[in-house]
Design an enzyme around this catalytic site. Sequence first.
Site, PDB file in Angstrom:
ATOM      1  N   LYS A   1     -14.768  55.825   1.604  1.00  0.00           N
ATOM      2  CA  LYS A   1     -13.378  56.042   1.543  1.00  0.00           C
ATOM      3  C   LYS A   1     -12.781  57.069   1.851  1.00  0.00           C
ATOM      4  CE  LYS A   1      -9.997  52.979  -0.691  1.00  0.00           C
ATOM      5  NZ  LYS A   1     -10.195  51.608  -0.477  1.00  0.00           N
TER       6      LYS A   1
ATOM      7  N   ASP B   1      -5.452  51.168   3.248  1.00  0.00           N
ATOM      8  CA  ASP B   1      -5.202  51.127   1.977  1.00  0.00           C
ATOM      9  C   ASP B   1      -3.724  51.437   1.596  1.00  0.00           C
ATOM     10  OD1 ASP B   1      -7.304  51.138  -0.621  1.00  0.00           O
ATOM     11  OD2 ASP B   1      -5.514  52.945  -1.084  1.00  0.00           O
TER      12      ASP B   1
END
Length: 449
Positions: A129, A169
């Site tokens: 991430k 995201d």
Amino acid sequence: MTETKQYLANLEKELKLKYPEQTEFLQAVEEFLGTVEPFLVKNPEFVEKNILEMLLIPERIIEFRIPWMNDQGQWKINRGYRVQYNSALGPYKGGMRFHPTVNQSIMKFLAFEQIFKNSLTSLPIGGGKGGSDFDPKGKSDGEIMRFCQSLMQELQKYIGPNEDVPAGDIGVGGREIGYLFGEYKRLNGYHAGVLTGKPLSYWGSLARTEATGYGLVYFVSHLLKDQNDSFEGKKVLVSGSGNVAIYAIEKAQELGATVYGCCDSSGSIIDPEGIDLALLKEIKEVKRERINTYLESHPNAEFYPNQSVWELDFKYDIALPCATQNEIPVELAKKLVTNGVQIVAEGANMPTTLEALEVLKANNIVYCPGKAANAGGVAVSALEMAQNAQRLPWTFEKVDQELNLIMKNIYETCRDTSNEYVGDFDLVAGANIAGFERVAKAMLSQGLV
């Protein structure tokens, strides 16, 4: 205390001593460690080899500065991150988040969850991430472009189609992915598979935009089918009004539910006639306005300023939290119980606190954890990687069918794993154990990597 329970308690205690300020990361770890004891008891070799401690430490954390110039010619500095957590199953895979709350704790929690989410898809991708504390709200296209270009000048050193494949995201959609991809291409040449969530004009995948929201609803639909039920006639509330929320609303409506409410950071909308999806898309995807402008076209709707949909007194069946982490604390979990909710399925990552989860369990509300229920986005990202590698675009219908099948398999895997190790219907335990088992076996077979 059993030997295995003591082992897990010691791991958690050690992490809390090392990272006391990383509350989101510690929350994710606590939720995970609290469920895997039955698996470790039946498979003691993973304790003997200390696989868990190795898994809890990221393989690599990259932190860097991002200088960029605003439209007034002033230099601004933001902080960038990429957490390459675990590559046992494949190249690191996970989104990039642009939001002022981003810090190392949030990046680590998201990357940690991503390991198991990606494992549950059964696709060859590891967990990672990244993101920045940059806030895209109120920024011009030029400012966002310059920021993305500066970020990629550093990030490009650590990513690649077979190494680490970022996606979008919160705060990172097609526009931002396009700017990031353009800078990567200028520096490294054309590698279509280095980013996913790309626009369709250069090897993005059909159904990627819809994937997380659609996948969330598919997951719940298979749960309902197990109970000889369906979305038909169900009353639904959704938090958020971004990509995940919009397409969860779309698919829930297609399957016969009525979605009455959604929200953004300014407040919540309740429409007694059901949310007008076309209008919501225009407000959020085209005009990029606040949700209160919904009232201009639907004056019978109610706007509740500075309130989440979970704070409202409204009777409904299914809650789909699609906004951000910890949006449902314990007091709002009690409100959900009062409002008659039967299912809570997470479209966001970890939107429910540990204390709130206990309230839901105590009241027999079925809880679908994000690492399972919102895996549709990363699943279709992996399908985009496959299309890029083949140089073949797939139809929307093919991708959507694959997505539905993946979500069905994830649900059934969580259900069956829970029954095997817990002897009960516990999708949290099922998701954690099933996700962990595949990663741990890969790490062990590769020589503890």
